[in-house]
Design a protein around this motif. Structure first.
Motif, PDB file in Angstrom:
ATOM      1  N   GLY A  63       0.817  -1.201   0.000  1.00 32.38           N
ATOM      2  CA  GLY A  63       0.000   0.000   0.000  1.00 32.38           C
ATOM      3  C   GLY A  63       0.850   1.250   0.000  1.00 32.38           C
ATOM      4  N   ASN A  64       0.372   2.254   0.666  1.00 32.95           N
ATOM      5  CA  ASN A  64       1.067   3.542   0.736  1.00 32.95           C
ATOM      6  C   ASN A  64       1.274   3.922   2.206  1.00 32.95           C
ATOM      7  OD1 ASN A  64       2.246   5.936  -0.084  1.00 32.95           O
ATOM      8  ND2 ASN A  64       0.281   7.027  -0.249  1.00 32.95           N
ATOM      9  N   PRO A  65       2.264   3.285   2.879  1.00 35.59           N
ATOM     10  CA  PRO A  65       2.467   3.542   4.314  1.00 35.59           C
ATOM     11  C   PRO A  65       2.843   4.996   4.575  1.00 35.59           C
ATOM     12  CG  PRO A  65       4.308   2.307   3.395  1.00 35.59           C
ATOM     13  CD  PRO A  65       3.262   2.349   2.336  1.00 35.59           C
ATOM     14  N   PRO A  66       2.512   5.494   5.755  1.00 34.11           N
ATOM     15  CA  PRO A  66       2.753   6.910   6.063  1.00 34.11           C
ATOM     16  C   PRO A  66       4.205   7.245   6.377  1.00 34.11           C
ATOM     17  CG  PRO A  66       1.815   5.813   7.970  1.00 34.11           C
ATOM     18  CD  PRO A  66       1.809   4.810   6.857  1.00 34.11           C
ATOM     19  N   TYR A  67       5.041   6.219   6.573  1.00 30.82           N
ATOM     20  CA  TYR A  67       6.428   6.461   6.973  1.00 30.82           C
ATOM     21  C   TYR A  67       7.402   5.767   6.019  1.00 30.82           C
ATOM     22  CZ  TYR A  67       3.897   7.502  11.286  1.00 30.82           C
ATOM     23  OH  TYR A  67       3.003   7.993  12.198  1.00 30.82           O
ATOM     24  N   GLY A  68       8.627   6.279   5.999  1.00 30.64           N
ATOM     25  CA  GLY A  68       9.679   5.606   5.265  1.00 30.64           C
ATOM     26  C   GLY A  68      10.122   4.370   6.030  1.00 30.64           C
ATOM     27  N   GLU A  69      10.777   3.444   5.354  1.00 30.77           N
ATOM     28  CA  GLU A  69      11.120   2.171   6.005  1.00 30.77           C
ATOM     29  C   GLU A  69      12.419   1.585   5.450  1.00 30.77           C
ATOM     30  OE1 GLU A  69       8.800  -1.638   5.228  1.00 30.77           O
ATOM     31  OE2 GLU A  69       8.046  -1.010   7.213  1.00 30.77           O
ATOM     32  N   ASN A  70      13.324   1.210   6.350  1.00 39.84           N
ATOM     33  CA  ASN A  70      14.528   0.467   6.000  1.00 39.84           C
ATOM     34  C   ASN A  70      14.501  -0.872   6.722  1.00 39.84           C
ATOM     35  OD1 ASN A  70      15.669   2.276   4.227  1.00 39.84           O
ATOM     36  ND2 ASN A  70      17.141   3.125   5.686  1.00 39.84           N
ATOM     37  N   LEU A  71      14.865  -1.929   6.014  1.00 36.23           N
ATOM     38  CA  LEU A  71      14.859  -3.282   6.566  1.00 36.23           C
ATOM     39  C   LEU A  71      16.253  -3.891   6.491  1.00 36.23           C
ATOM     40  CD1 LEU A  71      11.644  -4.743   4.866  1.00 36.23           C
ATOM     41  CD2 LEU A  71      11.814  -3.605   7.091  1.00 36.23           C
ATOM     42  N   TYR A  72      16.538  -4.743   7.440  1.00 37.15           N
ATOM     43  CA  TYR A  72      17.810  -5.471   7.458  1.00 37.15           C
ATOM     44  C   TYR A  72      17.553  -6.843   8.047  1.00 37.15           C
ATOM     45  CZ  TYR A  72      22.710  -6.598   8.590  1.00 37.15           C
ATOM     46  OH  TYR A  72      23.948  -7.188   8.674  1.00 37.15           O
ATOM     47  N   ARG A  73      18.141  -7.858   7.441  1.00 37.50           N
ATOM     48  CA  ARG A  73      17.995  -9.227   7.946  1.00 37.50           C
ATOM     49  C   ARG A  73      19.363  -9.858   8.095  1.00 37.50           C
ATOM     50  NH1 ARG A  73      17.757 -14.430   5.630  1.00 37.50           N
ATOM     51  NH2 ARG A  73      16.526 -15.920   6.839  1.00 37.50           N
ATOM     52  N   SER A  74      19.567 -10.570   9.198  1.00 42.22           N
ATOM     53  CA  SER A  74      20.815 -11.290   9.419  1.00 42.22           C
ATOM     54  C   SER A  74      20.505 -12.757   9.662  1.00 42.22           C
ATOM     55  CB  SER A  74      21.574 -10.720  10.624  1.00 42.22           C
ATOM     56  OG  SER A  74      22.709 -11.506  10.916  1.00 42.22           O
ATOM     57  N   THR A  75      21.251 -13.627   9.008  1.00 44.62           N
ATOM     58  CA  THR A  75      21.106 -15.056   9.250  1.00 44.62           C
ATOM     59  C   THR A  75      21.746 -15.418  10.587  1.00 44.62           C
ATOM     60  OG1 THR A  75      23.130 -15.424   7.998  1.00 44.62           O
ATOM     61  CG2 THR A  75      21.061 -15.640   6.804  1.00 44.62           C
ATOM     62  N   ALA A  76      21.508 -16.656  11.023  1.00 43.00           N
ATOM     63  CA  ALA A  76      22.052 -17.131  12.292  1.00 43.00           C
ATOM     64  C   ALA A  76      23.483 -17.624  12.117  1.00 43.00           C
ATOM     65  CB  ALA A  76      21.183 -18.261  12.841  1.00 43.00           C
ATOM     66  N   ILE A  77      24.188 -17.765  13.236  1.00 42.71           N
ATOM     67  CA  ILE A  77      25.459 -18.486  13.257  1.00 42.71           C
ATOM     68  C   ILE A  77      25.105 -19.966  13.342  1.00 42.71           C
ATOM     69  CG2 ILE A  77      27.559 -18.948  14.570  1.00 42.71           C
ATOM     70  CD1 ILE A  77      27.399 -16.089  15.633  1.00 42.71           C
ATOM     71  N   VAL A  78      25.609 -20.759  12.409  1.00 42.34           N
ATOM     72  CA  VAL A  78      25.285 -22.180  12.362  1.00 42.34           C
ATOM     73  C   VAL A  78      26.554 -22.991  12.586  1.00 42.34           C
ATOM     74  CG1 VAL A  78      24.280 -24.033  10.995  1.00 42.34           C
ATOM     75  CG2 VAL A  78      23.453 -21.684  10.714  1.00 42.34           C
ATOM     76  N   TRP A  79      26.525 -23.887  13.580  1.00 39.26           N
ATOM     77  CA  TRP A  79      27.662 -24.754  13.890  1.00 39.26           C
ATOM     78  C   TRP A  79      27.447 -26.117  13.262  1.00 39.26           C
ATOM     79  CZ3 TRP A  79      31.590 -22.881  17.266  1.00 39.26           C
ATOM     80  CH2 TRP A  79      31.317 -21.630  17.832  1.00 39.26           C
ATOM     81  N   THR A  80      28.538 -26.825  13.002  1.00 34.74           N
ATOM     82  CA  THR A  80      28.425 -28.117  12.340  1.00 34.74           C
ATOM     83  C   THR A  80      27.778 -29.184  13.198  1.00 34.74           C
ATOM     84  OG1 THR A  80      30.701 -28.602  13.008  1.00 34.74           O
ATOM     85  CG2 THR A  80      30.371 -27.766  10.776  1.00 34.74           C
ATOM     86  N   ASP A  81      27.622 -28.948  14.486  1.00 34.74           N
ATOM     87  CA  ASP A  81      26.896 -29.911  15.313  1.00 34.74           C
ATOM     88  C   ASP A  81      25.397 -29.613  15.314  1.00 34.74           C
ATOM     89  OD1 ASP A  81      26.837 -27.629  16.813  1.00 34.74           O
ATOM     90  OD2 ASP A  81      27.743 -28.482  18.610  1.00 34.74           O
ATOM     91  N   GLY A  82      24.985 -28.655  14.462  1.00 33.71           N
ATOM     92  CA  GLY A  82      23.566 -28.360  14.302  1.00 33.71           C
ATOM     93  C   GLY A  82      23.053 -27.222  15.156  1.00 33.71           C
ATOM     94  N   LYS A  83      23.841 -26.748  16.099  1.00 29.98           N
ATOM     95  CA  LYS A  83      23.371 -25.687  16.976  1.00 29.98           C
ATOM     96  C   LYS A  83      23.374 -24.353  16.252  1.00 29.98           C
ATOM     97  CE  LYS A  83      24.009 -23.515  21.486  1.00 29.98           C
ATOM     98  NZ  LYS A  83      24.784 -23.484  22.742  1.00 29.98           N
ATOM     99  N   ARG A  84      22.345 -23.553  16.497  1.00 28.48           N
ATOM    100  CA  ARG A  84      22.231 -22.219  15.922  1.00 28.48           C
ATOM    101  C   ARG A  84      22.326 -21.179  17.026  1.00 28.48           C
ATOM    102  NH1 ARG A  84      19.718 -21.153  10.946  1.00 28.48           N
ATOM    103  NH2 ARG A  84      19.605 -23.010   9.639  1.00 28.48           N
ATOM    104  N   GLU A  85      22.973 -20.073  16.713  1.00 28.27           N
ATOM    105  CA  GLU A  85      23.088 -18.985  17.667  1.00 28.27           C
ATOM    106  C   GLU A  85      22.794 -17.656  16.964  1.00 28.27           C
ATOM    107  OE1 GLU A  85      26.963 -19.157  19.369  1.00 28.27           O
ATOM    108  OE2 GLU A  85      26.575 -21.006  20.481  1.00 28.27           O
ATOM    109  N   ILE A  86      22.386 -16.683  17.744  1.00 27.35           N
ATOM    110  CA  ILE A  86      22.083 -15.363  17.189  1.00 27.35           C
ATOM    111  C   ILE A  86      23.376 -14.663  16.782  1.00 27.35           C
ATOM    112  CG2 ILE A  86      21.049 -13.118  17.670  1.00 27.35           C
ATOM    113  CD1 ILE A  86      19.309 -14.536  19.780  1.00 27.35           C
ATOM    114  N   ASN A  87      23.412 -14.160  15.575  1.00 32.45           N
ATOM    115  CA  ASN A  87      24.564 -13.401  15.102  1.00 32.45           C
ATOM    116  C   ASN A  87      24.619 -12.085  15.886  1.00 32.45           C
ATOM    117  OD1 ASN A  87      26.771 -12.770  13.587  1.00 32.45           O
ATOM    118  ND2 ASN A  87      25.689 -12.633  11.641  1.00 32.45           N
TER     119      ASN A  87
END
Length: 233
Positions: A134-158
């Motif tokens: 639509g036509n939102p009233p504000y400007g917007e910037n987005l950013y996405r970061s993937t997780a830290i992934v270890w080979t034993d399957g555990k994920r952690e927040i970057n």
């Protein structure tokens, strides 16, 4: 007497050889412990997303490594809201000052508005990234970061900071041609132009962590920028 001396010498020699063999065995055992296979150093890989490139650290371990003896990774303490967004205004205003653009102020209203969208983007637990329709009233910037992934399957927040986020946006300045008021072909610079838009006076941001440990950052700007045909400053 000579026979006794010979027997004594023989016994002494045998004893010496036995001690020598025993010492050699100990030394070899110690070397075996020192040469035990150790974890390799971590690799850095670069993962591209829709806004910027985000480095992810992967812990590369040998197949034979015993995970029970793996060094414990440091636990990450959850940041308070104030800590998470410390430096937000400075990061924006430092770049704005280069072009004699007035500094931004924090807006709680825009923070709440950003949080609504951050929660929406995190609904599927994967932090998809797309702008409001639509036509939102504000400007917007987005950013996405993937997780830290270890080979034993555990994920952690970057451990991304708001300064990292704003830098990713404002580094797009190199793709902006002021004379032509356009981005370099094949590149994007709209995050940068919104961050430095002269008539924008307020900003408010939010962040959400998703189920896969990825994270989405949303900043809203008032008044909005990036009007077609107008320059940011």
């Amino acid at each position: 007497m000579n026979k006794l001396i010979k027997i004594t010498i023989i016994l002494f020699s045998v004893s010496f050889l036995l001690n020598a063999c025993s010492n050699t065995s100990v030394v070899n055992n110690n070397n075996s412990e020192k040469n035990e296979e150790l974890p390799e150093q971590a690799e850095r890989v670069t993962i591209s997303d829709n806004t910027s490139e985000s480095e992810v650290m992967i812990d590369v371990l040998p197949q034979t490594f015993n995970y029970e003896t793996k060094p414990k990774r440091a636990e990450q303490r959850a940041l308070t809201h104030k800590e998470r967004f410390t430096g937000l205004l400075q990061a924006h205003n430092k770049v704005r000052a280069k072009h004699n653009v007035p500094p931004l102020k924090w807006s709680k209203k825009l923070e709440d508005y950003s949080m609504q969208w951050a929660k929406q983007l995190s609904k599927n637990n994967k932090c998809d990234m797309y702008h409001r329709s639509g036509n939102p009233p504000y400007g917007e910037n987005l950013y996405r970061s993937t997780a830290i992934v270890w080979t034993d399957g555990k994920r952690e927040i970057n451990p991304v900071t708001i300064k990292d986020v704003v830098k990713a946006w404002t580094d797009e300045e190199k793709w902006y041609n002021y004379a032509k008021n356009s981005c370099q072909p094949g590149a994007q610079c709209g995050h940068y132009t919104q961050a430095v838009w002269k008539s924008t006076t307020e900003v408010g941001c939010a962040m959400q962590v998703c189920g896969d440990k990825s994270q989405t950052w949303v900043c809203s700007y008032n008044p909005p920028g990036n009007y077609v045909g107008l320059r940011p400053y």
